[in-house]
Design an enzyme around this catalytic site. Structure first.
Site, mmCIF file in Angstrom:
data_model
loop_
_atom_site.group_PDB
_atom_site.id
_atom_site.type_symbol
_atom_site.label_atom_id
_atom_site.label_comp_id
_atom_site.label_asym_id
_atom_site.label_seq_id
_atom_site.Cartn_x
_atom_site.Cartn_y
_atom_site.Cartn_z
ATOM 1 N N ASN A 94 -1.558 -0.372 7.526
ATOM 2 C CA ASN A 94 -1.010 -1.716 7.762
ATOM 3 C C ASN A 94 -0.229 -2.267 6.571
ATOM 4 O OD1 ASN A 94 -3.120 -2.440 6.112
ATOM 5 N ND2 ASN A 94 -4.224 -3.666 7.633
ATOM 6 N N ARG B 166 3.209 -7.161 8.972
ATOM 7 C CA ARG B 166 2.511 -6.142 9.774
ATOM 8 C C ARG B 166 3.022 -6.127 11.213
ATOM 9 N NH1 ARG B 166 -3.453 -7.664 7.365
ATOM 10 N NH2 ARG B 166 -3.493 -6.216 5.606
ATOM 11 N N PHE C 224 -15.373 2.617 7.737
ATOM 12 C CA PHE C 224 -14.027 3.055 7.346
ATOM 13 C C PHE C 224 -13.816 3.047 5.829
ATOM 14 C CE2 PHE C 224 -13.875 -1.485 8.498
ATOM 15 C CZ PHE C 224 -13.376 -2.049 7.325
ATOM 16 N N GLU D 55 -9.388 -10.552 -7.666
ATOM 17 C CA GLU D 55 -8.489 -9.409 -7.519
ATOM 18 C C GLU D 55 -7.414 -9.387 -8.606
ATOM 19 O OE1 GLU D 55 -9.149 -8.893 -2.689
ATOM 20 O OE2 GLU D 55 -7.235 -9.697 -3.407
ATOM 21 N N LYS E 200 0.835 -1.200 0.000
ATOM 22 C CA LYS E 200 0.000 0.000 0.000
ATOM 23 C C LYS E 200 0.877 1.261 0.000
ATOM 24 C CE LYS E 200 -3.661 -2.440 2.583
ATOM 25 N NZ LYS E 200 -4.504 -2.432 3.815
ATOM 26 N N TYR F 88 -12.189 -2.918 -2.925
ATOM 27 C CA TYR F 88 -12.698 -3.008 -1.547
ATOM 28 C C TYR F 88 -14.228 -3.064 -1.495
ATOM 29 C CZ TYR F 88 -8.142 -2.463 0.723
ATOM 30 O OH TYR F 88 -6.869 -2.666 1.198
ATOM 31 N N ARG G 17 -1.064 -14.830 3.557
ATOM 32 C CA ARG G 17 -1.801 -14.192 4.663
ATOM 33 C C ARG G 17 -1.055 -14.359 5.982
ATOM 34 N NH1 ARG G 17 -6.317 -10.838 4.067
ATOM 35 N NH2 ARG G 17 -7.149 -11.688 6.005
ATOM 36 N N HIS H 118 -1.615 -5.531 1.417
ATOM 37 C CA HIS H 118 -2.852 -6.284 1.198
ATOM 38 C C HIS H 118 -2.513 -7.659 0.635
ATOM 39 C CE1 HIS H 118 -6.827 -7.441 -0.303
ATOM 40 N NE2 HIS H 118 -6.178 -7.869 -1.370
HETATM 41 P P1 DAT Z 1 -7.162 -7.466 5.558
HETATM 42 O O1 DAT Z 1 -6.446 -6.319 4.872
HETATM 43 O O2 DAT Z 1 -6.317 -8.069 6.652
HETATM 44 O O3 DAT Z 1 -7.708 -8.476 4.582
HETATM 45 P P2 DAT Z 1 -9.915 -6.547 5.858
HETATM 46 O O4 DAT Z 1 -10.180 -7.144 4.512
HETATM 47 O O5 DAT Z 1 -10.826 -6.908 6.974
HETATM 48 O O6 DAT Z 1 -8.416 -6.834 6.335
HETATM 49 O O7 DAT Z 1 -9.942 -4.959 5.731
HETATM 50 C C1 DAT Z 1 -9.362 -4.314 4.613
HETATM 51 C C2 DAT Z 1 -8.592 -3.118 5.091
HETATM 52 O O8 DAT Z 1 -9.497 -2.178 5.667
HETATM 53 C C3 DAT Z 1 -7.581 -3.407 6.209
HETATM 54 O O9 DAT Z 1 -6.333 -3.845 5.694
HETATM 55 C C4 DAT Z 1 -7.477 -2.095 6.889
HETATM 56 C C5 DAT Z 1 -8.886 -1.524 6.773
HETATM 57 N N1 DAT Z 1 -9.679 -1.815 7.967
HETATM 58 C C6 DAT Z 1 -10.209 -3.008 8.319
HETATM 59 N N2 DAT Z 1 -10.872 -2.931 9.486
HETATM 60 C C7 DAT Z 1 -10.759 -1.644 9.876
HETATM 61 C C8 DAT Z 1 -11.217 -0.894 10.985
HETATM 62 N N3 DAT Z 1 -11.941 -1.472 11.955
HETATM 63 N N4 DAT Z 1 -10.889 0.426 11.052
HETATM 64 C C9 DAT Z 1 -10.171 1.015 10.081
HETATM 65 N N5 DAT Z 1 -9.703 0.375 9.002
HETATM 66 C C10 DAT Z 1 -9.996 -0.925 8.896
HETATM 67 MG MG MG Z 2 -9.209 -8.377 3.187
#
Ligand code: DAT
Ligand code: MG
Length: 149
Positions: free
Chosen positions: A112, A102, A57, A126, A9, A49, A85, A115
């Site tokens: 973080n 991370r 968020f 994707e 990212k 997303y 992962r 992705h």
């Molecule tokens: P990941 O990236 O581990 O697959 P995810 O798909 O649940 O996680 O979420 C996508 C991204 O969205 C994540 O990398 C960071 C952001 N995100 C997730 N949960 C969040 C939250 N509670 N507050 C802020 N950003 C969040």
């Molecule tokens: Mg995800």
């Protein structure tokens, strides 16, 4: 052969972690089959997303991911989706295990660094969203017999 979509990212790019992150996947023994640096459009980020579009968020996430260059990659190997992962670590960097990307390099869920696709079907979706077929190379590591029995 199994493939996954990985993106460093904009925070990972700005922090100079591109080489470190690519190096971890290389050293593990996965094969890099697609790689490009780009600033994602709003449309691409929203599609990527899409599953989070109702989350509070979502707006910040899309604005962050489009805020600067990111490095999009496709990595190949048996079990690469789940393994990547684990290499990446938990979504919240504060609970991500040390030794994960991370866990080693981040402190905030909104920054973080990286992705990775969460399942094989997600990876297929994707990869086709971020890459054309012509941008992906079909090749084999010459050292493969030293990696895979
Ligand atoms: P990941 O990236 O581990 O697959 P995810 O798909 O649940 O996680 O979420 C996508 C991204 O969205 C994540 O990398 C960071 C952001 N995100 C997730 N949960 C969040 C939250 N509670 N507050 C802020 N950003 C969040
Ligand atoms: Mg995800």
């Amino acid at each position: 052969m199994e493939r996954t979509f990985i993106a460093i990212k904009p925070d990972g790019v700005q922090r100079g972690l591109v080489g470190e992150i690519i190096g971890r996947f290389e050293a593990k023994g996965f094969t890099l089959v697609g790689l490009k640096l780009l600033v994602a459009s709003q449309e691409l980020a929203e599609k990527h997303y899409d599953i989070h579009k109702e989350r509070p968020f979502f707006k910040d996430l899309v604005s962050f991911i489009t805020s600067g260059p990111l490095v999009a990659m496709v990595w190949e190997g048996d079990g690469v989706v789940a393994s990547a992962r684990r290499i990446i670590g938990a979504t919240n960097p504060l609970t991500a295990e040390p030794g994960t990307i991370r866990g080693d390099f981040a402190v905030s869920i909104g920054r973080n660094i990286i992705h990775g696709s969460d399942a094989i079907e997600t990876a297929q979706r994707e990869i086709s969203l971020w890459f054309t077929d012509a941008e992906l190379a079909n090749w084999e590591l010459t050292i493969k017999p030293w990696l895979v029995e």
